[in-house]
Motif scaffolding. Sequence first.
Motif, mmCIF file in Angstrom:
data_model
loop_
_atom_site.group_PDB
_atom_site.id
_atom_site.type_symbol
_atom_site.label_atom_id
_atom_site.label_comp_id
_atom_site.label_asym_id
_atom_site.label_seq_id
_atom_site.Cartn_x
_atom_site.Cartn_y
_atom_site.Cartn_z
ATOM 1 N N MET A 156 0.836 -1.197 0.000
ATOM 2 C CA MET A 156 0.000 0.000 0.000
ATOM 3 C C MET A 156 0.870 1.246 0.000
ATOM 4 S SD MET A 156 -2.820 1.303 2.824
ATOM 5 C CE MET A 156 -3.859 -0.134 2.607
ATOM 6 N N THR A 157 0.537 2.204 -0.895
ATOM 7 C CA THR A 157 1.263 3.468 -0.962
ATOM 8 C C THR A 157 0.314 4.598 -0.628
ATOM 9 O OG1 THR A 157 2.749 2.625 -2.679
ATOM 10 C CG2 THR A 157 2.615 5.014 -2.404
ATOM 11 N N LEU A 158 0.521 5.222 0.539
ATOM 12 C CA LEU A 158 -0.287 6.370 0.926
ATOM 13 C C LEU A 158 0.351 7.640 0.405
ATOM 14 C CD1 LEU A 158 -1.259 5.544 4.633
ATOM 15 C CD2 LEU A 158 -2.730 5.416 2.601
ATOM 16 N N GLY A 159 -0.486 8.565 -0.045
ATOM 17 C CA GLY A 159 0.021 9.836 -0.544
ATOM 18 C C GLY A 159 -1.123 10.776 -0.845
ATOM 19 N N ILE A 160 -0.789 11.955 -1.306
ATOM 20 C CA ILE A 160 -1.799 12.956 -1.641
ATOM 21 C C ILE A 160 -2.227 12.765 -3.093
ATOM 22 C CG2 ILE A 160 -2.332 15.411 -1.784
ATOM 23 C CD1 ILE A 160 -1.857 14.386 1.056
#
Length: 264
Positions: free
Chosen positions: A1-5
Amino acid sequence: MTLGICKLCGDEKELQRSHVIGKTVFSKILKESIGNYLVDISVNNQKISKSNDTWDSKLLCKECESFFNRKYENYSVYVLRKKQNGVQTIEGNHGIYFRNVDQSRIILYLCSIYWRAAHSTHKAYEGVRITNELSHYLAYVFKGKFNLNAKVFSARIRLIADESKTFTDDRIKMIVSPYFRFKGKGFVFCMAYEGYFFELFFNASNFKERQQPGFLNKAISSFFVPKVDLIDLPAIAMNLAQGIEIHQALPDEEKIKILRAREV
């Protein structure tokens, strides 16, 4: 999982593998190629390699990725492939005539490619730039909060042809990463895939030019996509010729039918 804006909604969410030029375009070429891989040609570096890279990067959340696909990409790709329900096409020696088309969706589809390419971190789009003001403006247009100014933003689509018969049709259908050319006080964003040559004009076309074949007009439901000869697209022709020259130097067992040129 890659969290970002997420670049579109601005919220912090899990980011998807976003494809600027849709995955369906790459999938079609990979399916038609030998061994499900392509020859990735870097003309500037005189480098050639096997690849199944689809030029994706972590850019949008699931909802915004789905929004672009549902609102603009799926419709436009099906129209250009002559598979969209309700759209009629007539093919002739000089091009393709489309009827019953929502041209506004296609124009915004092309704008969305430019917008996403400018925000992508993939090396195929490293030369694409956008100002913060223009980025915010287009984001509001995509969301339906602003209408696109047709005098400032215009689009043209043409079919790539080779009257000299130097290149085969599969080579003409390569993917060329986007590039710019400057025109007057503005610029033109150019790209090619699936046999089409696409141009987005930013403050770079006048009223007379926009009446010419190939230019899209959101006020009407039909348009004509004319053929353009490779000789009139020097950047594409040079890229293709140099790429094939590099490709021909490979051992026969490494050659494949479909080429993809990464750099112009």
